[in-house]
Design an enzyme around this catalytic site. Structure first.
Site, short mmCIF file in Angstrom:
data_model
loop_
_atom_site.label_atom_id
_atom_site.label_comp_id
_atom_site.label_asym_id
_atom_site.label_seq_id
_atom_site.Cartn_x
_atom_site.Cartn_y
_atom_site.Cartn_z
N ASP A 11 10.86 -1.28 -1.17
CA ASP A 11 10.14 -0.70 -0.05
C ASP A 11 9.96 -1.78 1.01
O ASP A 11 10.00 -2.98 0.69
CB ASP A 11 8.77 -0.16 -0.49
CG ASP A 11 8.07 0.58 0.64
OD1 ASP A 11 8.60 1.59 1.11
OD2 ASP A 11 6.97 0.13 1.05
N GLU A 63 7.83 -2.89 4.86
CA GLU A 63 6.83 -2.66 5.91
C GLU A 63 7.38 -3.28 7.18
O GLU A 63 8.08 -4.30 7.15
CB GLU A 63 5.48 -3.28 5.55
CG GLU A 63 4.84 -2.72 4.28
CD GLU A 63 4.56 -1.23 4.34
OE1 GLU A 63 4.44 -0.67 5.45
OE2 GLU A 63 4.49 -0.60 3.26
N GLU A 113 -1.05 0.25 15.79
CA GLU A 113 -0.74 1.42 14.95
C GLU A 113 -0.10 1.00 13.64
O GLU A 113 -0.40 1.56 12.58
CB GLU A 113 0.19 2.38 15.69
CG GLU A 113 -0.39 2.97 16.97
CD GLU A 113 -0.23 2.05 18.18
OE1 GLU A 113 0.26 0.91 18.01
OE2 GLU A 113 -0.59 2.48 19.29
N HIS A 150 -0.73 0.76 2.77
CA HIS A 150 0.66 0.60 2.38
C HIS A 150 0.93 -0.88 2.11
O HIS A 150 0.42 -1.76 2.81
CB HIS A 150 1.60 1.08 3.48
CG HIS A 150 1.62 2.57 3.64
ND1 HIS A 150 2.78 3.29 3.67
CD2 HIS A 150 0.62 3.46 3.77
CE1 HIS A 150 2.50 4.57 3.83
NE2 HIS A 150 1.19 4.70 3.89
N ASP A 166 3.96 -0.28 -3.19
CA ASP A 166 4.66 1.00 -3.05
C ASP A 166 5.95 1.04 -3.85
O ASP A 166 6.34 2.09 -4.38
CB ASP A 166 4.96 1.28 -1.57
CG ASP A 166 3.70 1.66 -0.79
OD1 ASP A 166 2.62 1.71 -1.40
OD2 ASP A 166 3.81 1.92 0.42
#
Length: 226
Positions: free
Chosen positions: A7, A9, A52, A150, A155
Site C-alpha cells: 500500500d 500514501e 487534505e 491511513h 493498511d
C-alpha cells in the site's frame, strides 16, 4: 508461491500533476501466509503536503523533512519485491505512483501484468457491495480497531488478511506441494499403549426386567396393544 501485498500514501491523487509518494509498506506472503518479512519506508516528497492529504494519513511536511528521497531507497525496494506478483487495493492507483517515482529515478517501471487488484476480486465475489478496505474488513471480521488514520504498512497488513479471505480463507495454506518440507506421520507407524479396560455389562438384570414390565403394564392404552 511468493506474493507482495503493498500500500502507498501520497500527497494527492495524480502523480502526473506533481503529487508524490510519501510512504510504502510491503508484506511478503508465501503460499498466502505472511512470513514476517516486510519493507517499509517514508519518503521526503520535496514539496508541500496538502492539508487534505495530511488529514487522511497524518504525515506532515515537518515529519517527512528528514526522511530519505525515494531514489535513495528505490533499489532496496525493487530488490524486495523482486519478480513477485504485487497485490494492492485499487492497484492501478498504487502502480501509477510507484512507476512514476521509478521513472523519475530512470529505473524500469513495474510491469502491470504483475498487478493483482483486490477491489476487482471483491467486485466479482460481492457484486453491488461496498468495496472500501474498511467495508471489506468488516464483512470478513478483520479487526481494524487500531486504524485511526491511513498508514501504508498498517493498511498492507489489513489487506494481506483480506486478500487471504477473498482467495478462500486459511484452508488454502494447507496445500501440500511435492517439494514442500512436510513431516508426514503414517498411522501404521504409530505405537500407542492403552490401559486395558474390561467390557462393561450391558445386559439387564432380572430385577430391571421385572421393573420394566411393571412400568409397561401401567401405561394407558399403549399403541402396540390396539
Amino acid at each position: 508461491m511468493r506474493e507482495i501485498v503493498f500500500d502507498t500514501e501520497t500527497t494527492g491523487l495524480d502523480p502526473r500533476s506533481g503529487d508524490r509518494l510519501v510512504e510504502i509498506g510491503c508484506i511478503e506472503l508465501v503460499n498466502r501466509v505472511p512470513t514476517g518479512d516486510v519493507f517499509h519506508a517514508y519518503f521526503n516528497p520535496e514539496r508541500d503536503m496538502p492539508a487534505e492529504a495530511e488529514a487522511v494519513h497524518g504525515l506532515s511536511s515537518t515529519f517527512l523533512a528528514d526522511k530519505p528521497l525515494f531514489r535513495d531507497r528505490a533499489s532496496e525496494l525493487i530488490d524486495f519485491i523482486a519478480d513477485s506478483p504485487l497485490v494492492a487495493h485499487n492497484a492501478g492507483f498504487d502502480f501509477a505512483f510507484l512507476n512514476c517515482e521509478l521513472e523519475q529515478c530512470q529505473m524500469d517501471a513495474v510491469d502491470r501484468a504483475r498487478m493483482v487488484d483486490t477491489i476487482a476480486i471483491a467486485r466479482r465475489k460481492h457484486p453491488g457491495a461496498k468495496l472500501s478496505l474498511d467495508a471489506l474488513c468488516s464483512r470478513y471480521g478483520i479487526d481494524r480497531s487500531h486504524r485511526t488514520k491511513h498508514g501504508a504498512l498498517l493498511d498492507a497488513e489489513l489487506l494481506a488478511q483480506l486478500y487471504v479471505e477473498l482467495m478462500g480463507g486459511r484452508q488454502i495454506g494447507l496445500e501440500l506441494a511435492a517439494d514442500a518440507e512436510v513431516a508426514t506421520v503414517r498411522v501404521s507407524e504409530i505405537s500407542v499403549t492403552r490401559k486395558f479396560r474390561a467390557p462393561r455389562p450391558h445386559v439387564a438384570s432380572e430385577d430391571e426386567l421385572a421393573r420394566h414390565a411393571e412400568f409397561v403394564d401401567g401405561l394407558n392404552e399403549p399403541i402396540w396393544r390396539r
